[in-house]
Design a protein around this motif. Structure first.
Motif, short mmCIF file in Angstrom:
data_model
loop_
_atom_site.label_atom_id
_atom_site.label_comp_id
_atom_site.label_asym_id
_atom_site.label_seq_id
_atom_site.Cartn_x
_atom_site.Cartn_y
_atom_site.Cartn_z
N ASN A 9 0.83 -1.17 0.09
CA ASN A 9 -0.02 0.07 -0.03
C ASN A 9 0.87 1.08 0.04
O ASN A 9 1.31 1.65 1.24
CB ASN A 9 -0.83 -0.18 1.17
CG ASN A 9 -2.17 0.68 0.91
OD1 ASN A 9 -2.22 1.81 0.00
ND2 ASN A 9 -3.12 0.61 1.52
N ASN A 11 1.23 5.28 -1.24
CA ASN A 11 0.53 6.43 -1.74
C ASN A 11 1.49 7.24 -2.33
O ASN A 11 2.29 7.86 -1.70
CB ASN A 11 -0.28 7.08 -0.57
CG ASN A 11 -1.25 8.19 -0.91
OD1 ASN A 11 -1.08 8.81 -2.06
ND2 ASN A 11 -2.02 8.55 -0.22
N GLU A 12 1.28 7.87 -3.54
CA GLU A 12 2.13 8.68 -4.11
C GLU A 12 2.18 10.14 -3.70
O GLU A 12 3.00 10.81 -3.41
CB GLU A 12 1.72 8.81 -5.62
CG GLU A 12 1.99 7.52 -6.31
CD GLU A 12 0.72 6.58 -6.34
OE1 GLU A 12 1.01 5.41 -6.47
OE2 GLU A 12 -0.23 7.47 -5.86
N ASN A 13 1.18 10.52 -3.18
CA ASN A 13 1.07 11.68 -2.17
C ASN A 13 1.41 11.92 -0.80
O ASN A 13 1.39 12.93 -0.41
CB ASN A 13 -0.46 12.35 -2.02
CG ASN A 13 -1.04 12.46 -3.78
OD1 ASN A 13 -0.21 12.68 -4.55
ND2 ASN A 13 -2.42 12.20 -3.91
N ASN A 15 0.00 10.92 1.66
CA ASN A 15 -0.98 11.26 2.73
C ASN A 15 -1.25 9.83 3.44
O ASN A 15 -1.92 9.73 4.49
CB ASN A 15 -2.15 11.44 1.76
CG ASN A 15 -2.09 12.83 1.27
OD1 ASN A 15 -1.47 13.73 1.75
ND2 ASN A 15 -2.95 13.10 0.17
N LEU A 16 -0.97 8.62 2.99
CA LEU A 16 -1.21 7.33 3.55
C LEU A 16 -0.14 6.56 3.88
O LEU A 16 0.99 6.53 3.07
CB LEU A 16 -1.95 6.62 2.70
CG LEU A 16 -2.37 5.05 2.89
CD1 LEU A 16 -3.10 5.13 4.43
CD2 LEU A 16 -3.06 4.36 1.96
N LYS A 47 -7.48 -0.83 -7.30
CA LYS A 47 -7.09 -0.24 -6.14
C LYS A 47 -8.48 0.17 -5.14
O LYS A 47 -8.57 1.28 -4.77
CB LYS A 47 -6.35 1.12 -6.66
CG LYS A 47 -5.24 0.95 -7.18
CD LYS A 47 -4.42 2.22 -7.59
CE LYS A 47 -3.30 1.77 -8.26
NZ LYS A 47 -2.33 2.84 -8.98
N GLU A 67 -12.00 3.28 -1.86
CA GLU A 67 -10.68 3.37 -2.39
C GLU A 67 -9.64 3.16 -1.35
O GLU A 67 -9.57 3.50 -0.10
CB GLU A 67 -10.25 4.83 -2.99
CG GLU A 67 -11.28 5.10 -4.30
CD GLU A 67 -10.80 6.32 -4.91
OE1 GLU A 67 -9.99 7.05 -4.53
OE2 GLU A 67 -11.91 6.79 -5.77
N SER A 69 -6.77 4.14 -1.12
CA SER A 69 -5.97 5.54 -0.79
C SER A 69 -6.93 6.32 0.45
O SER A 69 -6.20 7.21 1.03
CB SER A 69 -6.14 6.49 -2.05
OG SER A 69 -7.20 6.88 -2.18
N GLN A 70 -7.95 5.71 0.82
CA GLN A 70 -8.71 6.26 2.04
C GLN A 70 -8.63 5.65 3.49
O GLN A 70 -8.95 6.12 4.37
CB GLN A 70 -10.36 5.87 1.60
CG GLN A 70 -10.80 6.81 0.41
CD GLN A 70 -10.70 8.41 0.75
OE1 GLN A 70 -11.18 9.08 1.68
NE2 GLN A 70 -10.02 9.11 -0.37
#
Length: 83
Positions: A9, A11-13, A15-16, A47, A67, A69-70
């Motif tokens: 898992n 996350n490119e940003n 945030n995770l 994803k 998602e 990403s959440q």
């Protein structure tokens, strides 16, 4: 098809940040909620994962897609239902 293989898992940003791999059966926290949820299925190619509230009522079958990403945090699933 539900995949139960472990998912990296990332996350490119940034945030995770999860300390472990996401897998079917994992308990997680999600954005904008203080509740705990359990992963019941994962679709790596799209994803997304399906989760249900933890602990869950035996007569409740409420799952929903989310998602990946959440997800904000992976935690230990407690068997203590008073938490």
């Amino acid at each position: 098809m539900i995949h139960s293989k472990i998912l990296d898992n990332k996350n490119e940003n940034n945030n995770l940040i999860l300390s472990e791999k996401l897998y079917k059966g994992a308990c997680v926290k999600i954005k904008n909620s203080n509740k705990t949820f359990q992963v019941v299925g994962i679709n790596i190619s799209k994803k997304i994962c399906w989760v249900r509230e933890w602990p869950f009522a035996c007569n409740s079958k409420k799952t929903f897609a989310l998602e990946i990403s959440q997800i904000t945090l992976q935690i230990f699933c407690s068997n203590n239902f008073s938490e």
